[in-house]
Design a protein around this motif. Sequence first.
Motif, short mmCIF file in Angstrom:
data_model
loop_
_atom_site.label_atom_id
_atom_site.label_comp_id
_atom_site.label_asym_id
_atom_site.label_seq_id
_atom_site.Cartn_x
_atom_site.Cartn_y
_atom_site.Cartn_z
N ALA C 42 -55.10 -45.68 28.22
CA ALA C 42 -53.88 -45.03 28.71
C ALA C 42 -53.01 -46.09 29.38
O ALA C 42 -52.69 -46.00 30.55
CB ALA C 42 -54.21 -43.90 29.66
N LEU C 43 -52.68 -47.13 28.65
CA LEU C 43 -51.87 -48.19 29.23
C LEU C 43 -50.41 -47.79 29.15
O LEU C 43 -49.82 -47.77 28.07
CB LEU C 43 -52.09 -49.49 28.46
CG LEU C 43 -53.48 -50.10 28.59
CD1 LEU C 43 -53.61 -51.28 27.67
CD2 LEU C 43 -53.74 -50.51 30.00
N TRP C 44 -49.86 -47.43 30.29
CA TRP C 44 -48.44 -47.07 30.30
C TRP C 44 -47.65 -48.35 30.52
O TRP C 44 -48.00 -49.18 31.34
CB TRP C 44 -48.15 -46.04 31.38
CG TRP C 44 -48.76 -44.72 31.08
CD1 TRP C 44 -49.53 -44.42 30.00
CD2 TRP C 44 -48.68 -43.54 31.86
NE1 TRP C 44 -49.93 -43.11 30.05
CE2 TRP C 44 -49.42 -42.55 31.17
CE3 TRP C 44 -48.07 -43.21 33.05
CZ2 TRP C 44 -49.56 -41.26 31.67
CZ3 TRP C 44 -48.19 -41.92 33.54
CH2 TRP C 44 -48.93 -40.96 32.84
N VAL C 45 -46.56 -48.43 29.78
CA VAL C 45 -45.87 -49.71 29.68
C VAL C 45 -44.56 -49.65 30.46
O VAL C 45 -43.84 -48.65 30.39
CB VAL C 45 -45.60 -50.03 28.21
CG1 VAL C 45 -44.60 -51.13 28.07
CG2 VAL C 45 -46.88 -50.43 27.54
N PHE C 46 -44.29 -50.69 31.21
CA PHE C 46 -42.96 -50.84 31.81
C PHE C 46 -42.18 -51.84 30.97
O PHE C 46 -42.50 -53.02 30.98
CB PHE C 46 -43.09 -51.33 33.25
CG PHE C 46 -41.77 -51.49 33.92
CD1 PHE C 46 -40.96 -50.39 34.15
CD2 PHE C 46 -41.31 -52.73 34.31
CE1 PHE C 46 -39.73 -50.54 34.76
CE2 PHE C 46 -40.09 -52.87 34.93
CZ PHE C 46 -39.30 -51.78 35.15
N PRO C 47 -41.20 -51.39 30.22
CA PRO C 47 -40.50 -52.33 29.35
C PRO C 47 -39.47 -53.15 30.12
O PRO C 47 -38.43 -52.64 30.50
CB PRO C 47 -39.83 -51.43 28.31
CG PRO C 47 -39.69 -50.12 28.96
CD PRO C 47 -40.70 -50.02 30.06
N MET C 48 -39.80 -54.40 30.36
CA MET C 48 -38.85 -55.31 31.01
C MET C 48 -37.98 -55.88 29.89
O MET C 48 -38.02 -57.06 29.56
CB MET C 48 -39.66 -56.40 31.71
CG MET C 48 -38.93 -57.29 32.65
SD MET C 48 -38.25 -56.39 34.02
CE MET C 48 -36.59 -56.91 33.86
N ALA C 49 -37.21 -54.98 29.26
CA ALA C 49 -36.54 -55.36 28.02
C ALA C 49 -35.17 -55.94 28.35
O ALA C 49 -34.28 -55.23 28.73
CB ALA C 49 -36.38 -54.14 27.13
N THR C 50 -35.05 -57.25 28.23
CA THR C 50 -33.76 -57.85 28.53
C THR C 50 -32.94 -58.12 27.29
O THR C 50 -31.73 -58.01 27.33
CB THR C 50 -33.94 -59.16 29.30
OG1 THR C 50 -34.71 -60.03 28.52
CG2 THR C 50 -34.59 -58.93 30.62
N SER C 51 -33.57 -58.49 26.20
CA SER C 51 -32.72 -58.84 25.05
C SER C 51 -33.37 -58.43 23.74
O SER C 51 -33.95 -57.36 23.66
CB SER C 51 -32.37 -60.33 25.08
OG SER C 51 -33.54 -61.09 25.08
N CYS C 52 -33.28 -59.31 22.74
CA CYS C 52 -33.65 -58.95 21.37
C CYS C 52 -35.03 -58.32 21.28
O CYS C 52 -35.22 -57.32 20.60
CB CYS C 52 -33.63 -60.16 20.47
SG CYS C 52 -32.70 -61.55 21.05
N CYS C 53 -36.00 -58.90 22.00
CA CYS C 53 -37.35 -58.38 21.89
C CYS C 53 -37.42 -56.94 22.37
O CYS C 53 -38.30 -56.18 21.96
CB CYS C 53 -38.30 -59.24 22.70
SG CYS C 53 -38.38 -60.90 22.08
N GLY C 88 -37.98 -60.53 26.21
CA GLY C 88 -36.66 -61.13 26.21
C GLY C 88 -36.55 -62.31 27.15
O GLY C 88 -37.46 -62.60 27.93
N THR C 89 -35.41 -62.95 27.07
CA THR C 89 -35.16 -64.14 27.88
C THR C 89 -35.03 -63.74 29.35
O THR C 89 -34.35 -62.78 29.66
CB THR C 89 -33.86 -64.80 27.44
OG1 THR C 89 -33.78 -64.73 26.03
CG2 THR C 89 -33.80 -66.23 27.89
N ILE C 90 -35.68 -64.49 30.22
CA ILE C 90 -35.53 -64.25 31.65
C ILE C 90 -34.69 -65.40 32.21
O ILE C 90 -35.07 -66.56 32.08
CB ILE C 90 -36.90 -64.18 32.34
CG1 ILE C 90 -37.74 -63.06 31.74
CG2 ILE C 90 -36.71 -63.94 33.82
CD1 ILE C 90 -37.15 -61.69 31.84
N THR C 91 -33.57 -65.06 32.80
CA THR C 91 -32.70 -66.10 33.33
C THR C 91 -32.98 -66.30 34.82
O THR C 91 -33.71 -65.52 35.44
CB THR C 91 -31.23 -65.70 33.15
OG1 THR C 91 -31.01 -64.48 33.83
CG2 THR C 91 -30.88 -65.52 31.70
N VAL C 92 -32.38 -67.33 35.34
CA VAL C 92 -32.57 -67.63 36.76
C VAL C 92 -32.06 -66.48 37.62
O VAL C 92 -32.62 -66.16 38.67
CB VAL C 92 -31.84 -68.95 37.09
CG1 VAL C 92 -31.73 -69.16 38.57
CG2 VAL C 92 -32.55 -70.11 36.44
#
Lengths: 324, 406, 226, 142
Positions: C42-53, C88-92
């Motif tokens: 039961a792995l619930w996911v937090f989508p840290m979705a910043t870009s294409c991915c 996705g890309t993580i910026t500063v």
Amino acid sequence: MILGNPWVHGGVVGFVVVNFLMVTFAWSVWFERKFAGRMQNRPGPTEVGPFGLLQPIADLLKLLQKQDIVPDGADRALFNLAPPIGAILILASAAALPFGPGLVAADLDVGVLFALSITSLMVIPVWMAGWASNNKYALLGAMRAAAQAVSFEVPLLLSAMVPIVLAGSFSIADIVAAQSGYAWFALWPPGPGLVAFVLFFLTSLAEANRIPFDIPEAESELVAGVTTEYTGMKFGLFYLAEYVHTLVASLLATVLFLGGWEGPFVDGPHWMIAKALGLYAFIFWVRWTLLRYRADQFMALCWKVLVPTSLATLVAAALWKHLS
Amino acid sequence: MAVGHGHLPEPVAALIRARAAVPNPHLDVESYDPEGDLLVLNLGPQHPSTHGVLRVKLYLDGEVCIKAVPYLGYLHRGVEKLCEKLTYVQITPIVDKNDYVAAFSNELAINMGFETLLGVEPPPRAQHIRALGAEMQRVASHLLWIGTFGLDMGGALGGGATLFMHTFRERESILDCFEVLTGSRFHYNTLQVGGCRHDIPAGWETLVRQTFATISARIEEYESFVRTNAIFLARTRGVGVVDAELALSLGVSGPVLRASGVDYDLRRDRPYGLYRELKVNVATASAGDCQARFEVRLAEMRESIRLVNLLLDGVPEGPINVLKAVKLPGTVKPKPGIGYAAIESPRGELGTWVVADGSDKPYRCKIRGPSLHALSLLPYLAPGQNLSDIIVTLGSLDPIMGEVDR
Amino acid sequence: MAVNEENETFVHPLYEALERFPGADVGLTTADRVLTWGLTNALWVFPMATSCCGIEFMAAACSRFDLDRIGTIARGTPRQCDVMVIAGTITVKMAPRVKKLWDQMPEPKWAIAMGSCAISGDFYRDIYSVVPGVDTFMPVDVYVPGCPPNPDALFMGIRRLQEKIRLKREGKWTEPELRPDTPGLRSPAIGRLGDPGRDACTSQAQLDAVLGLDPGGGLRRPDQKS
Amino acid sequence: MSIDLSHFDLVAENDIVVVPVDKLVDVATYLRGQGFEYFVYCCAAHYPASESEPDRALVEYRLRRLPAEDVALRLWIPSSDACPSLAGLWQAADWQEREQFDLVGVRFAGHPDLRRIMLPEDWPGHPLRRDYAIDTRHFPWR
């Protein structure tokens, strides 16, 4: 006989009912995920147990193991109290619900009022949670929930008055008895009964915060509404309260409008449960089909459409009762 | 091809437009609210419906917005700096990631910018492949938009999710076509200066035709979704009305501009490539609200499907690139100069401004993304709106943060 | 073992008492196995979705791939999630927020770095505003290479994570997850090697490029000779 | 198809007008009145100091009269100077000029709200200048 003792009888029946509600809640989550999956061209849970049937158990075990976080600046007491209060309240509301002749934990003379008033108390734990979380999203969600509950109580009670007027009693057992011989209130007085049933159903959706009236949760706006800061089993209790609330609303609609435990072949609790679960599944269907109303729009819907309609229905039912 | 004048009779639409007074995005909150009673809500950068990493600081009075301040740059990846460090040939895969739901349009825009500098024109077969890819990409991108718009309105646990899943099903089948063409699902790296890298494989036409026949049948479902769903209508009608004059002054283009009644499409009005010979029917609507934008996008999908079918009929034989040995970096060296080329991407005018200094790398390369301009409407639209409507309005503008921040 | 609010680990006294009870070991290991089963499924996911991915993450949740099959659903709030998928890309500018959201997640929690941008910064790794890999500021359990990885690759990542959790809970040694080799990152989704239209010089150029890369990770600087 | 700007002593060739800094606002106001209401972009490029020229920037505004009449105003701004802002004439210039200020470091005089837009407020330097190293460190995140 020991079962004749009201305390023992109530205890046994109450135990059975609470367990029924819990088990139904667990597998209705599975059912909902499968059902939504089928609506969306996907299989839903398949890997955990046969047909994914053990998915709710896995979810439960996981939620039990999560760290319990109380956010910084939260009102600890209220924050911790809100989920159990919600769960207890909603399970208590089932006490007055008969599943068959005599199959009731507490046979109250004002059973309908008891069940409705307890379910309407659900707004208090929600508000506690929103206030105590120290989170703006939760606060906005709680505000919305309070506004929604205050408005939707009115048409809910007015439409629940229709079967009370028709049966001439506040006792659920009497209301069910008045519908015997397939004179179900949803069908028999041809106009007001059906309208009242639809109104009751709609307002129950709003009471239980289901789509299209789920604005207190509104994932796309308020992240997770009042449960934003809740972790682990505390969130699980809110989740339980929400689903059981829906189930209790379905059960209430069944006894008030659909003839309770009456059905072909043998009357009994199985018919009651079957009808309630049918309504419950219908709620899922609605949920995964419709979009969400905006707060002011559905307030307008409530006060401008639902309240006058329910008043008119009540008057019509009273006239029907008076004339026949 | 007007999609009717929206759903509203013209006098009503005009009234709505007139009422949409231009609010001041530079409102001084301190003097408006000296007591500090407003609720300051930070929407994002990680929020389910900010379409990526946009952060909007909302000043709320109750739930009504007084002022909205977008903060950009959470996805600023320095693409323009990177373009200065890479040769003209190496840039294509980089710009794929800008507007990441319409990678083909990015490649087309940047390569057309370079071709303007070089003064070359791709051969007819390459032009066909480019136009085909761009139209297919437009359908895919609008499908994704419809899905996410549903999510904004219906939530991830509701009817919106159902719409989302259905549009993604169609989008996957378009991505399959691209995968067969270019070998990649998502970031194709298939165009290059002077033409294309990958030729059409055998049997691809049949695949595309079948895919688009299915999709065009299923667009009916989305159409009925607009026309008959009372909740959808209630949530989108008259919400987020964009004034045409403001939109032009903000440089907004694409479906958002066309939904405000401005009949403007680069494919028809500044034709490039194959569109010089192709007649494109431009869909417009006059109401300028979220539903008009939905209708315009639906009509554009229909038109793109028509164009795809038309283009598949007449793909000429021939080479797919005018330049020899363009695969090696450093072979493309335009003369010093400044060039600008723009295409109509799914979101509007996607332009490339390139300064060449005679070396094999651009001296400066700016990508003019339509999302940035569309997003700049938000401070004007948000004041006076409910929180729920802000989410819907933001979704209907369709900003892609990769393109906004670059 | 448990974690209290000061993030200290401690052994619960009840647990200690139980361990001394005769026959408790059998029961406890069984219970532990059941709990682990629940945890992994039961792995619930937090989508840290910043870009294409993020778009490919959505595709993974959608009908063709359907993350719900293995009990994984996406939740919008970090408080109710077990796995953070950095897609996705993580910026500063974004990195402090990612760290904060990671800190807000309740234990036990895991992180999946999805896509080469999150793993190493990919070709943005030398850019002034991009963090060269999220594992420079937070722990990462599973790397899913690709640009972006196909949804099935994300599935494989979640399966690997489940396996890892299982082995950890059983006290077995697991291979520490390393940043995947860059040659793995560059492999195309569909090999077009056999295509007749493909030039031999492309293959040679690719081979040269692969041989010239830093085997240790992706952080090679232009001035740094390996 | 070129617009007549002879009363400003300017010649447009191929849509491109090289405008002196002091005439920019007048020319832009005139064009706005002529129906150039669509703002396409504002771009800047940095040119470091060489033997013949000081450190300067090229700024280009592109304006459009629908459907397809373009005019590109091109300016050379010395680094010591500020470019006049067009944010009062076209709202789009607001964010576009902020972006060019943030990335290229061109200052715009008369801009209502000239802050950084892409990078954090405390960022040192302007990354798209030619003298800015691409892999500049930024403690503690890279």
